[in-house]
Design an enzyme around this catalytic site. Structure first.
Site, mmCIF file in Angstrom:
data_model
loop_
_atom_site.group_PDB
_atom_site.id
_atom_site.type_symbol
_atom_site.label_atom_id
_atom_site.label_comp_id
_atom_site.label_asym_id
_atom_site.label_seq_id
_atom_site.Cartn_x
_atom_site.Cartn_y
_atom_site.Cartn_z
ATOM 1 N N GLY A 31 0.826 -1.205 0.000
ATOM 2 C CA GLY A 31 0.000 0.000 0.000
ATOM 3 C C GLY A 31 0.856 1.249 0.000
ATOM 4 O O GLY A 31 2.081 1.195 -0.162
ATOM 5 N N LYS A 72 5.415 6.443 2.078
ATOM 6 C CA LYS A 72 5.061 5.238 2.817
ATOM 7 C C LYS A 72 5.608 5.340 4.237
ATOM 8 O O LYS A 72 6.454 6.170 4.518
ATOM 9 C CB LYS A 72 5.641 3.996 2.120
ATOM 10 C CG LYS A 72 4.936 3.695 0.808
ATOM 11 C CD LYS A 72 5.400 2.391 0.171
ATOM 12 C CE LYS A 72 5.433 1.234 1.110
ATOM 13 N NZ LYS A 72 4.154 0.991 1.816
ATOM 14 N N GLY A 73 5.108 4.450 5.087
ATOM 15 C CA GLY A 73 5.628 4.418 6.453
ATOM 16 C C GLY A 73 4.628 4.846 7.496
ATOM 17 O O GLY A 73 4.970 4.930 8.676
ATOM 18 N N GLY A 115 2.479 3.097 8.695
ATOM 19 C CA GLY A 115 2.441 1.979 9.641
ATOM 20 C C GLY A 115 3.801 1.692 10.265
ATOM 21 O O GLY A 115 3.936 0.751 11.061
ATOM 22 N N GLU A 145 9.962 -2.343 3.985
ATOM 23 C CA GLU A 145 9.211 -2.165 2.732
ATOM 24 C C GLU A 145 10.137 -1.710 1.617
ATOM 25 O O GLU A 145 10.050 -2.188 0.478
ATOM 26 C CB GLU A 145 8.091 -1.144 2.939
ATOM 27 C CG GLU A 145 6.987 -1.663 3.850
ATOM 28 C CD GLU A 145 5.950 -0.621 4.233
ATOM 29 O OE1 GLU A 145 4.882 -1.011 4.687
ATOM 30 O OE2 GLU A 145 6.218 0.581 4.091
#
Ligand code: 5RP
Length: 218
Positions: free
Chosen positions: A81, A93-94, A96, A102
């Site tokens: 995602g 991203k990140g 989470g 990732e």
């Protein structure tokens, strides 16, 4: 249609890209749908390489074998995602906190299919606070460097990454040149990973929308 339903639509569409072998699997609520759906076709794959302890646990709960990246070499497919994507498929991203693993699995994969609900597509990256994973002793130093870059860093307190590090969420950046900023932040001492994925962007973005899925290619 709720954002979660749109995430599930995108995850369903990503299943079409699963050809077999060992699949790279990311982290987050959209990927959780993908993992649950992957369970239905697990006879077609050999297993997965995961980008977080949380995804590994979910994969194993479905009876999908989780391999170490070191043991399997490069992967054909990585599905993950994003918190934001621009039209070039440069990502933030990140959200989470799994950005380092990732980025490693994305780098080791020939094809990166990103799945998201339609709200994640933006013109300019940066409205979502940029996660930066730092070595704990460097947190204040890196935070000062983020201020020098025009951002407002906030320490994600009470959160420790799977690698034992801290996260700064950097607010207020308008990221007009993602590859340059990724390299610049990568070069700061104490930074483990910056959550800009532009040097290795996604190859395909599948968006869940109320009308079905929409595919964006750079
Ligand atoms: C985790 C991530 C996720 O991919 C990102 O936060 C998107 O999450 P979600 O699918 O829950 O919206 O980068 O580190």
């Amino acid at each position: 249609m709720t954002p979660d339903e749109m995430k599930r639509l995108a995850a369903e569409a990503a299943l079409e890209h699963v050809q077999g072998g060992i699949i790279g699997v990311g982290t987050g609520s959209t990927v959780n749908h993908f993992i649950d759906l992957l369970a239905g076709v697990k006879h077609r794959i050999d297993g997965a390489v995961s980008s977080s302890e949380a995804s590994s646990a979910r994969l194993r709960a479905h009876g999908i074998e989780v391999f170490e990246l070191n043991d399997v070499g490069d992967l054909d497919l990585y599905v993950d995602g994003a918190d934001e994507s621009n039209r070039q498929l440069h990502l933030i991203k990140g959200g989470g906190g799994a950005l380092t693993r990732e980025k490693i699995v994305a780098a080791a994969s020939r094809r990166f299919v990103c799945i998201a609900d339609e709200s994640k597509l933006v013109e300019v990256l940066g409205a979502f606070p940029l996660p930066v994973e730092v070595i704990p002793m460097a947190r204040s130093y890196v935070a000062r460097q983020m201020v020098a870059l025009g951002g407002t860093p906030r320490w994600r307190e009470s959160f420790v990454t799977d690698n034992g590090n801290h996260i700064l969420d950097v607010h207020g950046l308008e990221i007009l040149r993602p590859t340059e900023l990724e390299q610049q932040i990568n070069n700061i001492a104490g930074v483990v990973t910056v959550g800009i994925f532009a040097l290795r962007p996604a190859d395909l973005l599948i968006l869940g929308t109320p009308e079905g899925t929409r595919v964006v290619e750079p």
